[in-house]
Structure formats: C-alpha cells, structure tokens
Motif scaffolding. Structure first.
Motif, mmCIF file in Angstrom:
data_model
loop_
_atom_site.group_PDB
_atom_site.id
_atom_site.type_symbol
_atom_site.label_atom_id
_atom_site.label_comp_id
_atom_site.label_asym_id
_atom_site.label_seq_id
_atom_site.Cartn_x
_atom_site.Cartn_y
_atom_site.Cartn_z
ATOM 1 N N VAL A 191 0.855 -1.200 0.000
ATOM 2 C CA VAL A 191 0.000 0.000 0.000
ATOM 3 C C VAL A 191 0.886 1.243 0.000
ATOM 4 O O VAL A 191 0.655 2.185 -0.764
ATOM 5 C CB VAL A 191 -0.955 -0.001 1.220
ATOM 6 C CG1 VAL A 191 -1.625 1.351 1.400
ATOM 7 C CG2 VAL A 191 -1.991 -1.106 1.088
ATOM 8 N N TYR A 192 1.911 1.231 0.845
ATOM 9 C CA TYR A 192 2.853 2.353 0.910
ATOM 10 C C TYR A 192 3.504 2.590 -0.455
ATOM 11 O O TYR A 192 3.569 3.732 -0.931
ATOM 12 C CB TYR A 192 3.919 2.073 1.975
ATOM 13 C CG TYR A 192 5.011 3.107 2.015
ATOM 14 C CD1 TYR A 192 4.885 4.239 2.813
ATOM 15 C CD2 TYR A 192 6.159 2.971 1.247
ATOM 16 C CE1 TYR A 192 5.884 5.205 2.847
ATOM 17 C CE2 TYR A 192 7.162 3.922 1.271
ATOM 18 C CZ TYR A 192 7.019 5.045 2.070
ATOM 19 O OH TYR A 192 8.021 5.997 2.083
ATOM 20 N N LEU A 193 3.982 1.520 -1.073
ATOM 21 C CA LEU A 193 4.629 1.678 -2.378
ATOM 22 C C LEU A 193 3.671 2.236 -3.426
ATOM 23 O O LEU A 193 4.050 3.130 -4.191
ATOM 24 C CB LEU A 193 5.185 0.342 -2.878
ATOM 25 C CG LEU A 193 6.515 -0.115 -2.314
ATOM 26 C CD1 LEU A 193 6.925 -1.427 -2.963
ATOM 27 C CD2 LEU A 193 7.589 0.934 -2.497
ATOM 28 N N ALA A 194 2.475 1.708 -3.468
ATOM 29 C CA ALA A 194 1.506 2.184 -4.469
ATOM 30 C C ALA A 194 1.280 3.676 -4.322
ATOM 31 O O ALA A 194 1.170 4.399 -5.318
ATOM 32 C CB ALA A 194 0.192 1.424 -4.345
ATOM 33 N N ILE A 254 2.381 -4.105 -8.014
ATOM 34 C CA ILE A 254 2.168 -2.875 -7.260
ATOM 35 C C ILE A 254 2.641 -1.658 -8.050
ATOM 36 O O ILE A 254 2.121 -0.554 -7.872
ATOM 37 C CB ILE A 254 2.790 -2.967 -5.843
ATOM 38 C CG1 ILE A 254 1.929 -2.171 -4.851
ATOM 39 C CG2 ILE A 254 4.221 -2.523 -5.816
ATOM 40 C CD1 ILE A 254 0.532 -2.676 -4.671
ATOM 41 N N THR A 255 3.591 -1.836 -8.949
ATOM 42 C CA THR A 255 3.987 -0.739 -9.842
ATOM 43 C C THR A 255 2.825 -0.371 -10.754
ATOM 44 O O THR A 255 2.547 0.810 -10.983
ATOM 45 C CB THR A 255 5.234 -1.131 -10.658
ATOM 46 O OG1 THR A 255 6.301 -1.423 -9.752
ATOM 47 C CG2 THR A 255 5.669 -0.016 -11.589
ATOM 48 N N ALA A 256 2.125 -1.380 -11.257
ATOM 49 C CA ALA A 256 0.942 -1.120 -12.085
ATOM 50 C C ALA A 256 -0.157 -0.432 -11.273
ATOM 51 O O ALA A 256 -0.829 0.489 -11.757
ATOM 52 C CB ALA A 256 0.420 -2.422 -12.693
ATOM 53 N N VAL A 257 -0.325 -0.849 -10.033
ATOM 54 C CA VAL A 257 -1.312 -0.209 -9.157
ATOM 55 C C VAL A 257 -0.919 1.249 -8.910
ATOM 56 O O VAL A 257 -1.772 2.145 -8.922
ATOM 57 C CB VAL A 257 -1.452 -0.982 -7.824
ATOM 58 C CG1 VAL A 257 -2.305 -0.211 -6.826
ATOM 59 C CG2 VAL A 257 -2.029 -2.362 -8.078
ATOM 60 N N ARG A 312 -2.653 7.891 -12.480
ATOM 61 C CA ARG A 312 -3.478 8.217 -13.649
ATOM 62 C C ARG A 312 -4.926 8.544 -13.314
ATOM 63 O O ARG A 312 -5.545 9.369 -13.960
ATOM 64 C CB ARG A 312 -3.454 7.071 -14.656
ATOM 65 C CG ARG A 312 -2.124 6.872 -15.307
ATOM 66 C CD ARG A 312 -1.755 8.079 -16.135
ATOM 67 N NE ARG A 312 -0.517 7.804 -16.820
ATOM 68 C CZ ARG A 312 0.446 8.678 -16.985
ATOM 69 N NH1 ARG A 312 0.334 9.879 -16.515
ATOM 70 N NH2 ARG A 312 1.540 8.355 -17.623
ATOM 71 N N PHE A 313 -5.475 7.858 -12.303
ATOM 72 C CA PHE A 313 -6.871 8.085 -11.949
ATOM 73 C C PHE A 313 -7.038 9.118 -10.850
ATOM 74 O O PHE A 313 -8.146 9.372 -10.396
ATOM 75 C CB PHE A 313 -7.554 6.765 -11.574
ATOM 76 C CG PHE A 313 -7.685 5.843 -12.748
ATOM 77 C CD1 PHE A 313 -8.523 6.146 -13.807
ATOM 78 C CD2 PHE A 313 -6.941 4.673 -12.809
ATOM 79 C CE1 PHE A 313 -8.629 5.300 -14.904
ATOM 80 C CE2 PHE A 313 -7.046 3.823 -13.907
ATOM 81 C CZ PHE A 313 -7.891 4.141 -14.954
ATOM 82 N N GLY A 314 -5.923 9.724 -10.427
ATOM 83 C CA GLY A 314 -5.985 10.803 -9.450
ATOM 84 C C GLY A 314 -6.496 10.376 -8.085
ATOM 85 O O GLY A 314 -7.178 11.135 -7.401
ATOM 86 N N ALA A 359 -4.895 -0.724 -3.835
ATOM 87 C CA ALA A 359 -3.782 -1.634 -3.520
ATOM 88 C C ALA A 359 -4.265 -2.868 -2.755
ATOM 89 O O ALA A 359 -3.819 -3.987 -3.034
ATOM 90 C CB ALA A 359 -2.709 -0.898 -2.721
ATOM 91 N N LEU A 360 -5.184 -2.678 -1.814
ATOM 92 C CA LEU A 360 -5.702 -3.819 -1.059
ATOM 93 C C LEU A 360 -6.494 -4.762 -1.954
ATOM 94 O O LEU A 360 -6.392 -5.985 -1.820
ATOM 95 C CB LEU A 360 -6.546 -3.351 0.122
ATOM 96 C CG LEU A 360 -5.761 -2.682 1.257
ATOM 97 C CD1 LEU A 360 -6.711 -2.114 2.303
ATOM 98 C CD2 LEU A 360 -4.772 -3.644 1.884
#
Length: 139
Positions: free
Chosen positions: A31-34, A95-98, A104-106, A116-117
């Motif tokens: 979650v932090y990374l995303a 998670i990179t994609a997330v 992108r979706f703001g 992320a979850l």
C-alpha cells in the motif's frame, strides 16, 4: 533525489516489519509503495522500465525496492501467511501497475489504499486483518 526517496521507502519497509504481523507488514508495504511511487509523475513507468532494463540508471532503485519486498514476503511466507508460489519481482510488477493507476486516476490516499488492497487480496488471504476503505462514489 530519487535515491533519497528510495532510501526513505526502504526504511519505511523496515519500520513496518516492526509494527505489524508478517502478513500485514507485507500488505502495508505494498500500500505504501503504491501511494509513494506516484509522487513523481511517470515514476512507476520508469521503475517498470528499469525492472526490464538492468542497464537503466534507475535499475538500482528498482533492485532496492524489490529486495525490501523480498524481505517482507519471505517473513510472511515463513509465517504461512503469504502464498508460497509468488516472487517479490511479481509482486513489485503488480504494485507498480497499481501505482501507475493511482497516479493516472488521481486517487487520494484512501482510494489508493483501496486499490492496492483489492489488487493484493489473493496474496495473503484470511491472514490479514486490514480492511479496504469503502468504495468511493463514481464520477
């Protein structure tokens, strides 16, 4: 500057391991990374590119993030709390994609956490005590 951000992220991962169960520490890290990787527009894209191109100047950053993911994943796997058939590199790609979608979706922090979850729900299963925020109203 990116090196300082990556060092801060890795330190956050170490702290999470001290604060949470192995399952929750891994998920909180993701979650932090995303959320964190979206701070620079297109950073998720650059990290994904560096993951594929080991000659990229960003490759060392990607390697450090995957290594921290590996530490948390192995801890969760050793506790029987994470799927044994997944690698840190695969999780990092996910998670990179997330993170890219978060940018992108703001997404705000709550929406990013939910995204992320939801994306990592199959990684831990019932071992996690974390709950996704409620769905935001669609635009």
């Amino acid at each position: 500057m990116i090196e300082a951000d990556i060092a801060e992220a890795v330190a956050a991962g170490v702290d999470l391991a001290d604060e949470f169960t192995p399952a929750d520490a891994l998920i909180e890290w993701l979650v932090y990374l995303a959320w964190h990787l979206r701070i620079w527009h297109d950073l998720p894209y650059c990290l994904a590119d560096a993951h594929m191109d080991r000659e990229s100047p960003v490759a060392p950053s990607t390697t450090r993030l995957i290594a921290q993911t590996q530490v948390l994943l192995e801890r969760a796997q050793a506790a029987g709390a994470a799927r044994p058939d997944v690698s840190a590199a695969e999780i990092f790609e996910l998670i990179t994609a997330v993170s890219w979608a978060t940018d992108r979706f703001g997404d705000n922090a709550e929406a990013a956490r939910r995204r992320a979850l939801l994306a990592t729900a199959g990684l831990i299963g019932a071992e996690s005590t974390l709950e996704a925020p409620t769905q935001r109203a669609s635009a």
